[in-house]
Structure formats: C-alpha cells, structure tokens
Design a protein around this motif. Structure first.
Motif, PDB file in Angstrom:
ATOM      1  N   SER A  82      -6.575   1.004   6.152  1.00 40.59           N
ATOM      2  CA  SER A  82      -5.386   0.107   6.028  1.00 40.59           C
ATOM      3  C   SER A  82      -5.569  -0.465   4.373  1.00 40.59           C
ATOM      4  O   SER A  82      -4.595  -0.408   3.652  1.00 40.59           O
ATOM      5  CB  SER A  82      -5.219  -0.972   6.860  1.00 40.59           C
ATOM      6  OG  SER A  82      -5.249  -0.449   8.321  1.00 40.59           O
ATOM      7  N   GLU A  85      -4.378   2.361   2.047  1.00 46.23           N
ATOM      8  CA  GLU A  85      -2.874   2.299   1.916  1.00 46.23           C
ATOM      9  C   GLU A  85      -2.228   1.211   1.471  1.00 46.23           C
ATOM     10  O   GLU A  85      -0.982   1.279   0.620  1.00 46.23           O
ATOM     11  CB  GLU A  85      -2.492   2.258   3.460  1.00 46.23           C
ATOM     12  CG  GLU A  85      -2.936   3.724   4.295  1.00 46.23           C
ATOM     13  CD  GLU A  85      -2.770   3.673   5.693  1.00 46.23           C
ATOM     14  OE1 GLU A  85      -2.123   2.645   6.251  1.00 46.23           O
ATOM     15  OE2 GLU A  85      -3.029   4.793   6.362  1.00 46.23           O
ATOM     16  N   ILE A  86      -2.491   0.043   1.776  1.00 48.13           N
ATOM     17  CA  ILE A  86      -1.767  -1.143   0.850  1.00 48.13           C
ATOM     18  C   ILE A  86      -2.003  -0.915  -0.573  1.00 48.13           C
ATOM     19  O   ILE A  86      -1.151  -1.336  -1.406  1.00 48.13           O
ATOM     20  CB  ILE A  86      -2.290  -2.404   1.299  1.00 48.13           C
ATOM     21  CG1 ILE A  86      -1.885  -2.837   2.914  1.00 48.13           C
ATOM     22  CG2 ILE A  86      -1.913  -3.647   0.483  1.00 48.13           C
ATOM     23  CD1 ILE A  86      -2.557  -3.895   3.503  1.00 48.13           C
ATOM     24  N   ARG A  87      -3.181  -0.622  -1.148  1.00 46.37           N
ATOM     25  CA  ARG A  87      -3.643  -0.494  -2.634  1.00 46.37           C
ATOM     26  C   ARG A  87      -2.621   0.806  -3.277  1.00 46.37           C
ATOM     27  O   ARG A  87      -2.282   0.582  -4.373  1.00 46.37           O
ATOM     28  CB  ARG A  87      -4.806  -0.185  -2.785  1.00 46.37           C
ATOM     29  CG  ARG A  87      -5.343  -0.108  -4.349  1.00 46.37           C
ATOM     30  CD  ARG A  87      -4.961  -1.347  -5.072  1.00 46.37           C
ATOM     31  NE  ARG A  87      -5.159  -1.216  -6.566  1.00 46.37           N
ATOM     32  CZ  ARG A  87      -4.413  -0.669  -7.241  1.00 46.37           C
ATOM     33  NH1 ARG A  87      -3.029  -0.367  -7.066  1.00 46.37           N
ATOM     34  NH2 ARG A  87      -4.551  -0.757  -8.528  1.00 46.37           N
ATOM     35  N   ALA A  88      -2.489   1.712  -2.276  1.00 47.17           N
ATOM     36  CA  ALA A  88      -1.791   2.945  -2.828  1.00 47.17           C
ATOM     37  C   ALA A  88      -0.207   2.777  -2.966  1.00 47.17           C
ATOM     38  O   ALA A  88       0.404   3.674  -3.258  1.00 47.17           O
ATOM     39  CB  ALA A  88      -2.145   4.239  -1.804  1.00 47.17           C
ATOM     40  N   ARG A  89       0.340   1.708  -2.248  1.00 47.50           N
ATOM     41  CA  ARG A  89       1.634   1.467  -2.580  1.00 47.50           C
ATOM     42  C   ARG A  89       2.303   1.392  -3.866  1.00 47.50           C
ATOM     43  O   ARG A  89       3.467   2.120  -4.135  1.00 47.50           O
ATOM     44  CB  ARG A  89       2.084   0.230  -1.797  1.00 47.50           C
ATOM     45  CG  ARG A  89       1.921   0.056  -0.282  1.00 47.50           C
ATOM     46  CD  ARG A  89       2.284  -1.316   0.272  1.00 47.50           C
ATOM     47  NE  ARG A  89       1.780  -1.352   1.720  1.00 47.50           N
ATOM     48  CZ  ARG A  89       1.819  -2.563   2.450  1.00 47.50           C
ATOM     49  NH1 ARG A  89       2.313  -3.758   1.585  1.00 47.50           N
ATOM     50  NH2 ARG A  89       1.793  -2.716   3.563  1.00 47.50           N
ATOM     51  N   ARG A  90       1.676   0.998  -4.759  1.00 47.78           N
ATOM     52  CA  ARG A  90       2.007   0.546  -5.930  1.00 47.78           C
ATOM     53  C   ARG A  90       0.746   0.693  -7.052  1.00 47.78           C
ATOM     54  O   ARG A  90      -0.381   0.621  -6.602  1.00 47.78           O
ATOM     55  CB  ARG A  90       2.729  -0.744  -6.552  1.00 47.78           C
ATOM     56  CG  ARG A  90       3.866  -0.898  -5.342  1.00 47.78           C
ATOM     57  CD  ARG A  90       4.169  -2.397  -5.690  1.00 47.78           C
ATOM     58  NE  ARG A  90       5.423  -2.709  -4.575  1.00 47.78           N
ATOM     59  CZ  ARG A  90       5.068  -3.275  -3.526  1.00 47.78           C
ATOM     60  NH1 ARG A  90       4.053  -3.344  -2.974  1.00 47.78           N
ATOM     61  NH2 ARG A  90       6.161  -3.684  -2.590  1.00 47.78           N
ATOM     62  N   SER A  93      -0.314  -3.571  -8.155  1.00 52.77           N
ATOM     63  CA  SER A  93      -0.236  -4.462  -6.731  1.00 52.77           C
ATOM     64  C   SER A  93       0.755  -5.503  -7.095  1.00 52.77           C
ATOM     65  O   SER A  93       0.362  -6.364  -7.896  1.00 52.77           O
ATOM     66  CB  SER A  93      -1.477  -4.476  -6.200  1.00 52.77           C
ATOM     67  OG  SER A  93      -2.161  -3.161  -5.784  1.00 52.77           O
ATOM     68  N   ASP A  97       0.893  -8.096  -2.012  1.00 50.11           N
ATOM     69  CA  ASP A  97      -0.121  -6.882  -1.802  1.00 50.11           C
ATOM     70  C   ASP A  97      -1.416  -7.493  -1.918  1.00 50.11           C
ATOM     71  O   ASP A  97      -2.524  -7.225  -1.079  1.00 50.11           O
ATOM     72  CB  ASP A  97       0.043  -5.526  -2.656  1.00 50.11           C
ATOM     73  CG  ASP A  97       1.241  -5.202  -2.276  1.00 50.11           C
ATOM     74  OD1 ASP A  97       1.691  -5.077  -1.075  1.00 50.11           O
ATOM     75  OD2 ASP A  97       1.806  -4.110  -3.030  1.00 50.11           O
TER      76      ASP A  97
END
Length: 426
Positions: A82, A85-90, A93, A97
C-alpha cells in the motif's frame, strides 16, 4: 518538518524513499527466512512424526507461532505494498500523500489477528511488527534446530550400536553365553531393551534429549543428551570383553587343562614324598614333633573332571570361571605340598647340618696337627655315634657337637671360639 500528525513529524520524500527501501530489504530477508524455515528438514520431520511428551506440547505451540508468523508477514507485505502504491501515484508526492505515508510507515497502521488470550486483533507499526516477527521466528527456529540436531545425532548412533549389539549376540550365542545362563547374556538382553526404548523415545520426544547451552542466543544453542546411549555403549563393550575372554578360553582350554593336571600331579608327588620322608624321620630322629601330612584334596580332582566335561560339551561360559579358580587353587595346593615337605624334612636337615659342622671341625683340627688328640677323638666319636645312629636325638647330638667344638677351640688357643660355636668351617 513543521507539519505533524499522530505518527510524529511528517516524513519528506527522501525519508519516505529511504524507509521504503529499508523495509523492502527487510521484507526480502524475512521472506527468505520463512521459506527456509518452511523447507527445513527438522520442521518437515516434526510435521510427520508421532510426537509425545514435551516435544508434542512445544511443537503444537510452535506450529501456532509459525501460522501467526505467516499472518504477520502477509499483513506486513500488504502494508508495504500500500505504501509503495501511494508513493507511486506521483513523482513528487503531495503533502496529503506524505501524511498518509508517514502514518503507514511510522504509525501503528498494521492490524493483525490477535495472538490468543482473548485478544481479537492487534495493531503494530511496521518496525514493531518486524521485531515481533523476528522474535517468533527465533523461538520457532530454536525448537526446529534442536529437534533436528537430536534426530541427526542419536538415532543413527543408536542404530550403529544396535547393529554391533546383534553381532555380539550372535557371537555370545555361539560360545554358550545366553540369558539365564550367564550374566553377560542377561546384560545383552537388558541393553537390547534399553536401546529399543531409547530409539522410540528419541524419535517421538527429541526435546527430552536436548541440553540447552546457558546464555546462548544462537538458534539451537545446546547439545544432544547422550547419557543413556553412552552408558549402554560402555556396557556393551564390557560384555564384548567378557565374550572375548570366553573365546580365549575356547582357544587354549586344552593347554590350560594339561597345565592344571601337571600342577596337581606335582602337588600329589610332593605330598607322597613328604609322607615317605615323614616315615623316615620318625624312624631316624627321636624326641621330635613331626607334622602330619594330609592327602591330596579330592575336590580339586572333581573340579578338574568337571572342567574337562565342560570342555567336551563346549560350555565355554562355565569353563572360563572354573579354570581361573582351579588354576589359583592348584598353585596354592602345590605350595602347600612343598611347605609340608619342608616342614617334615626339617629334622633331617638339622641332622645334616650337625654332621657337616662336626666334620668341618675335625678337618680344621687336623690342619693344626691335633687330629690324634685323645680327648678330641673321644668327643668326636661320641658325637658321631649320636648323629649316625637311629633314632637320633637331635638335642643330645647338638650338645655333643658343641662340646667337641669347645674343646677344639681351647686346644687351638681359644681364638675364634664364638665363631666356632656357630659352626665356623674355615
């Protein structure tokens, strides 16, 4: 760093990346360790064995720990996934985030099933969960390694000793060493029962044969307890030596029986000589106590006949102790016969010594030209009649010899009189 949340100061992007990298490495290390534990030979043996005692009790608890450990690992992996995935959003960050990542990476964000004791669920931070997994893993591995060490060490050694035991039993049977007939045969039966029971106990309850090392933090720190095995190995070696002794008896039994017959024959001849000598002493020596001479002990001849019968019947286990006993008794009997002969012939030895002393003094006075002295001749003739007549009274004869010595010493000027009284034969 001024922004905070319940997990503490909000992490920046570099801190997040470093934490994710470290947690990823820990994830790989934990997974590798869990898979190694899953494939460990000791764990597979524990799963397939019919356990008893302390091992059964502790393995049940360890199985529950391993199941819990995999549940913790799955929760840890899900939380790490998880966060990634959050770190890979942008690429860069946002603050939202970073707050969420800080909560995931530092806060008690991982919820796991309870470990029992009425607790339904527990919450951990990722770092606390790693510590908890390491603790469960070390405890589980310690038990697996200990059981595997016992199983690797003892059953194989017991099997080798059991094979040696079977060879020894066959050899023992061939020489008549059997249970109920010889102590070594009873020992073999006891060792067989003990080894059979020991192997069963080791296979079903290996932890009962594990001695932990005090203060050791290494998994499986300790050693197998080989006390019972070592004791039975020593007992089997003692039996083997006993059987070797029986084998030695079988090889040289005939020669030993011949030697025994010879020793007893010599003892009989010596006793016969002593009886003959006693008759001679009683006829030739007066006023002397002559000890009686006993006959040969028939019990030794009976035992010798029994030993010969044991040899004919190949009862080596019975022949061995009987031969050892007979050999000592035969030597004692020969010594007794010789002592009896010496005691019986002692008066004859005394008479011979007096005769020698008398003749030695006669030769001494002759060298000094006193052989024809009438007083010396008279005392010499008196002593000689006593010593060469039968029965001879030794006490009277000794006094006659002493009187002859004294007179000879006086005629020779008294020189050396004390030595003359002791029978100077110079």
């Amino acid at each position: 760093m001024g922004v905070t949340d319940p997990a503490g100061p909000v992490m920046d992007r570099d801190e997040v990346d470093r934490a994710l990298a470290r947690l990823g490495q820990e994830h790989e290390a934990i997974e590798t360790s869990l898979l190694a534990l899953q494939d460990h030979a000791g764990r597979r043996l524990l799963e397939g064995a019919e356990l008893t005692g302390v091992t059964k009790e502790r393995w049940q608890a360890t199985e529950a720990r391993i199941t819990l450990l995999w549940g913790y690992f799955d929760a840890y992996a899900a939380a790490l996934r998880s966060a990634r995935e959050i770190r890979a959003r942008r690429r860069w960050s946002s603050r939202e985030d970073l707050v969420e990542l800080t909560e995931l990476l530092r806060g008690e964000s991982v919820t796991t099933p309870g470990a029992g004791n009425g607790v339904l669920s527990e919450s951990y931070s990722l770092s606390a969960l790693v510590d908890r997994m390491n603790e469960l893993y070390a405890t589980s591995l310690d038990l697996v390694v200990a059981c595997d060490a016992v199983w690797s060490a003892l059953p194989a050694r017991i099997d080798l000793l059991a094979a040696e035991l079977q060879r020894t039993r066959k050899l023992a049977h061939s020489v008549g060493v059997r249970p109920g007939e010889h102590p070594a045969g009873d020992d073999l039966e006891r060792i067989t029962r003990t080894l059979t029971r020991l192997r069963e106990d080791v296979v079903s309850d290996p932890l009962a044969f594990w001695v932990p090392t005090e203060g050791s933090s290494a998994p499986g720190g300790g050693r197998p307890d080989t006390t019972v095995y070592d004791r039975e190995a020593r007992a089997l070696e003692d039996v083997r030596r006993e059987i070797d002794a029986v084998l030695t008896v079988r090889q040289d039994a005939e020669a030993r029986l011949i030697r025994l017959r010879d020793v007893l024959s010599r003892a009989d001849r010596t006793l016969a000589e002593a009886r003959t000598a006693r008759g001679e002493v009683l006829a030739k020596i007066a006023a002397t106590e002559v000890p009686a001479v006993s006959g040969p002990p028939t019990v030794l001849q009976e035992q010798l006949a029994t030993a010969a019968e044991y040899r004919r019947q190949a009862q080596w286990h019975r022949l061995s102790p009987l031969l050892e006993s007979l050999e000592q008794k035969a030597e004692d009997e020969l010594l007794r016969a010789r002592e009896s002969l010496t005691a019986v012939t002692a008066p004859l030895a005394v008479r011979a010594e007096l005769r020698g002393r008398l003749d030695a003094y006669k030769a001494k006075v002759a060298r000094h030209g006193l052989a024809e002295d009438p007083f010396l001749v008279e005392r010499y003739d008196a002593a000689r009649r006593m010593l060469w007549s039968a029965p001879c009274d030794l006490r009277v004869a000794e006094q006659a010899v002493l009187r002859y010595q004294q007179l000879a010493a006086e005629l020779l000027g008294g020189a050396g009189a004390p030595q003359d009284r002791k029978g100077d034969q110079s």
